[in-house]
Scaffold this active site. Structure first.
Site, PDB file in Angstrom:
ATOM      1  N   CYS A 262       0.564  -1.083   0.115  1.00 46.89           N
ATOM      2  CA  CYS A 262       0.288  -0.344   0.107  1.00 46.89           C
ATOM      3  C   CYS A 262       0.703   1.168   0.105  1.00 46.89           C
ATOM      4  CB  CYS A 262      -1.334  -0.008   1.102  1.00 46.89           C
ATOM      5  SG  CYS A 262      -2.751  -1.360   0.790  1.00 46.89           S
ATOM      6  N   ARG A 330       5.627  -7.996  -1.371  1.00 45.15           N
ATOM      7  CA  ARG A 330       5.328  -6.625  -1.804  1.00 45.15           C
ATOM      8  C   ARG A 330       5.932  -5.395  -1.933  1.00 45.15           C
ATOM      9  NH1 ARG A 330      -0.937  -6.948  -3.889  1.00 45.15           N
ATOM     10  NH2 ARG A 330      -1.111  -7.732  -1.295  1.00 45.15           N
TER      11      ARG A 330
HETATM   12  P1  NAD Z   1      -4.383  -9.040  -3.689  1.00 50.81           P
HETATM   13  O1  NAD Z   1      -3.454  -8.358  -5.177  1.00 50.81           O
HETATM   14  O2  NAD Z   1      -4.336  -8.830  -2.514  1.00 50.81           O
HETATM   15  O3  NAD Z   1      -5.533  -9.012  -4.513  1.00 50.81           O
HETATM   16  C1  NAD Z   1      -6.260  -9.043  -5.171  1.00 50.81           C
HETATM   17  C2  NAD Z   1      -7.621  -9.836  -6.456  1.00 50.81           C
HETATM   18  O4  NAD Z   1      -8.292  -9.228  -6.697  1.00 50.81           O
HETATM   19  C3  NAD Z   1      -6.658 -11.029  -6.897  1.00 50.81           C
HETATM   20  O5  NAD Z   1      -6.963 -12.130  -6.029  1.00 50.81           O
HETATM   21  C4  NAD Z   1      -7.258 -11.382  -8.157  1.00 50.81           C
HETATM   22  O6  NAD Z   1      -7.054 -11.940  -9.029  1.00 50.81           O
HETATM   23  C5  NAD Z   1      -8.093 -10.622  -8.185  1.00 50.81           C
HETATM   24  N1  NAD Z   1      -9.103  -9.903  -9.621  1.00 50.81           N
HETATM   25  C6  NAD Z   1      -8.098  -8.865  -9.680  1.00 50.81           C
HETATM   26  N2  NAD Z   1      -8.779  -8.262 -10.878  1.00 50.81           N
HETATM   27  C7  NAD Z   1     -10.452  -9.376 -11.169  1.00 50.81           C
HETATM   28  C8  NAD Z   1     -11.512  -9.391 -12.229  1.00 50.81           C
HETATM   29  N3  NAD Z   1     -11.245  -8.499 -12.859  1.00 50.81           N
HETATM   30  N4  NAD Z   1     -12.211 -10.026 -11.554  1.00 50.81           N
HETATM   31  C9  NAD Z   1     -12.157 -10.576 -10.085  1.00 50.81           C
HETATM   32  N5  NAD Z   1     -10.910 -10.587  -9.620  1.00 50.81           N
HETATM   33  C10 NAD Z   1      -9.998 -10.190 -10.492  1.00 50.81           C
HETATM   34  O7  NAD Z   1      -4.636  -7.347  -3.283  1.00 50.81           O
HETATM   35  P2  NAD Z   1      -5.408  -6.399  -1.572  1.00 50.81           P
HETATM   36  O8  NAD Z   1      -4.019  -6.486  -1.079  1.00 50.81           O
HETATM   37  O9  NAD Z   1      -6.146  -6.951  -1.180  1.00 50.81           O
HETATM   38  O10 NAD Z   1      -5.905  -5.193  -2.254  1.00 50.81           O
HETATM   39  C11 NAD Z   1      -6.387  -4.583  -2.844  1.00 50.81           C
HETATM   40  C12 NAD Z   1      -7.301  -3.655  -2.933  1.00 50.81           C
HETATM   41  O11 NAD Z   1      -6.962  -3.353  -1.676  1.00 50.81           O
HETATM   42  C13 NAD Z   1      -5.853  -2.312  -3.451  1.00 50.81           C
HETATM   43  O12 NAD Z   1      -6.661  -1.623  -3.951  1.00 50.81           O
HETATM   44  C14 NAD Z   1      -5.268  -2.046  -1.905  1.00 50.81           C
HETATM   45  O13 NAD Z   1      -4.783  -1.351  -2.438  1.00 50.81           O
HETATM   46  C15 NAD Z   1      -6.615  -1.865  -1.527  1.00 50.81           C
HETATM   47  N6  NAD Z   1      -5.870  -2.230  -0.290  1.00 50.81           N
HETATM   48  C16 NAD Z   1      -5.473  -3.248   0.821  1.00 50.81           C
HETATM   49  C17 NAD Z   1      -4.524  -3.132   1.707  1.00 50.81           C
HETATM   50  C18 NAD Z   1      -3.889  -3.742   2.285  1.00 50.81           C
HETATM   51  O14 NAD Z   1      -3.365  -4.565   3.408  1.00 50.81           O
HETATM   52  N7  NAD Z   1      -3.387  -4.836   1.696  1.00 50.81           N
HETATM   53  C19 NAD Z   1      -5.327  -2.271   2.858  1.00 50.81           C
HETATM   54  C20 NAD Z   1      -6.073  -1.397   2.278  1.00 50.81           C
HETATM   55  C21 NAD Z   1      -6.753  -1.204   1.078  1.00 50.81           C
END
Ligand code: NAD
Length: 437
Positions: A262, A330
């Protein structure tokens, strides 16, 4: 309340499992079939404390379902959370291709009023843009686009979701506001503050919060660098600052800079947004620059510890994930360290409690060890990169006897300077008084 979560990663899976645990009917969708197959077999594709139990309980009770069929999930549910990844694009802006992919499918199959919730971190203006985008593709579609940014931290994600400091909901209309309040009703009853704003403010709250925390980290890292020059001890300085309630002690731990999925991308994305609006966001620029520089400083620290004689030495790296209690690598500083030294004819031995499988995919050629003691064996230098709890109580006398040279570089200030020197190590912490090393 029937809910669909698109994207079953760190945020989507936690959100889905927690909302199901609140009693809602939740369908989690991902486009990666392997992930969904694993989840349907009761296995969890990521490491997050407590998640496996929560997922399996709600899956067995029938409130939590997993599918790759996004089209059906959109049709069958009222609230569609988008929790797909928004990684850093080549120019620093957020790459929203996954978000628009989901919006395309929504526009194609939407069958009655829906609340589309951007839980992914997306640039300010995205909700409005999405409204126009879907309307253009499907003028008859009935929906609201809401911004509901997520603030959970990997490693304590379930607690953070179940008992957050606040819930932020940016709404364009009363109808979606009432539905979102219903979604979060269980938390509302716990007197968790729910902040209802317009969509732009909610989108900005997320970026502003992450950028502020990142700037706190860069600030203390600058103080740590200064401590090394002027003879201060950053641990004492941070404590002295943090006891001031206006400052607070959190995010004042010096170290190798912020990493993870993030802060690096969100600070860059906010800078990109500012630049696009011709606003010169000076503090943010400095925060990012300091964080970049600190990685070089940490590599330099290791080189100095090895007396700049690197060839044929053995470097042990303890901790690979970007922070403890997650397998997420990451933007982990460990990767930068490995990347730098791998080209320098040095032997690399590494250990992490949870993240080794993920690193193996990037660096298959280095040695992965069963425990910290195997890493220490015949190493010239041990670098502590991630402050996993299990590293705090190692048998340091045993480590000392196993190492070829007795050098420790402690990028997280895990150890007591005096004790570690008494054992006989040459010790390189971050921002501590030089005479104490
Ligand atoms: P991630 O990469 O762990 O998960 C994203 C998932 O989305 C993946 O499993 C991917 O296969 C799936 N995906 C992508 N395109 C898709 C589609 N078209 N249809 C269905 N599935 C699809 O990401 P994350 O860490 O969970 O982060 C998600 C969002 O939340 C980001 O914008 C991130 O900035 C935000 N966020 C993350 C955190 C964190 O700590 N990881 C905290 C707050 C906010």
């Amino acid at each position: 309340m029937k809910i669909c979560i698109v994207g079953t990663g760190y945020v989507g899976l936690v959100t889905g499992a927690c909302l199901a645990d609140f009693g809602m009917e939740v369908t989690c969708v991902d486009k990666i079939k392997k992930k969904i197959d694993l989840l349907c077999r009761g296995e969890i594709p990521i490491y997050e404390p407590g998640l496996e139990v929560l997922v399996s309980k709600n899956f067995k009770d029938g409130r939590l379902k997993f599918t790759t069929d996004l089209r059906s999930a959109i049709k069958e549910n009222l609230v569609i959370f988008i929790a797909v990844g928004t990684p850093q694009g080549k120019d620093g802006s957020a790459d929203l291709s996954s978000v628009w992919e989901v919006a395309d499918t929504i526009a194609e199959v939407i069958n009655g009023y829906k609340v589309i919730v951007n839980k992914s971190t997306v640039p300010i203006g995205t909700a409005k843009e999405m409204k126009k985008y879907i309307k253009k593709k499907n003028p008859k579609a009935q929906f609201s686009v809401v911004s509901n940014p997520e603030f959970l931290r990997e490693g304590s994600a379930i607690g953070d979701f179940m008992e957050p400091d606040r819930i932020v909901i940016g709404v364009p209309d009363k109808r979606s506001e009432e539905i979102m309040k219903e979604v979060y009703k269980p938390l509302y009853h716990l007197e968790i503050p729910v902040l209802i704003t317009n969509v732009e403010s909610a989108e900005l709250i997320k970026y502003a919060s992450n950028a502020f925390l990142a700037s706190k980290i860069s600030f203390i890292n600058e103080i740590a660098a200064l401590c090394e020059k002027v003879g201060g001890d950053v641990i004492d300085v941070a404590r002295g600052m943090g006891l001031d309630v206006r400052i607070g002690p959190k995010f004042l731990q010096p170290g190798p800079g912020y990493g993870g999925s993030c802060f690096p991308k969100d600070t860059l994305a906010l800078l990109d947004i500012s630049n696009k609006h011709k606003y010169d966001f000076k503090i943010l620029k400095a925060t990012i620059e300091v964080n970049e520089k600190i990685k070089e400083r940490m590599v330099e620290k290791i080189k100095v510890a090895l007396n700049n004689k690197i060839e044929n030495k053995t470097l042990g790296v303890l901790g690979l994930s970007f922070k403890p209690e997650t397998d997420d690598i990451r933007e982990s500083i460990s990767l930068k360290i490995i990347e730098y030294f791998i080209d320098k004819k040095i032997n690399l031995k590494v250990y992490d409690p949870k993240a080794m499988e993920n690193v193996k995919k990037i660096f298959p050629e280095i040695k992965y060890c069963k425990n910290p003691y195997e890493v220490a064996e015949n190493s010239n230098c041990l670098v502590f990169v991630t402050e996993w709890n299990e590293f705090r109580y190692l048998d340091l006398k045993k480590i000392h006897s196993l190492m070829k040279e007795k050098i420790i570089v402690d990028l997280r200030n895990i150890y007591d300077v005096k004790k570690i020197k008494e054992i006989g190590f040459t010790y390189y912490p971050v921002g501590r008084i030089k005479e104490k090393w």
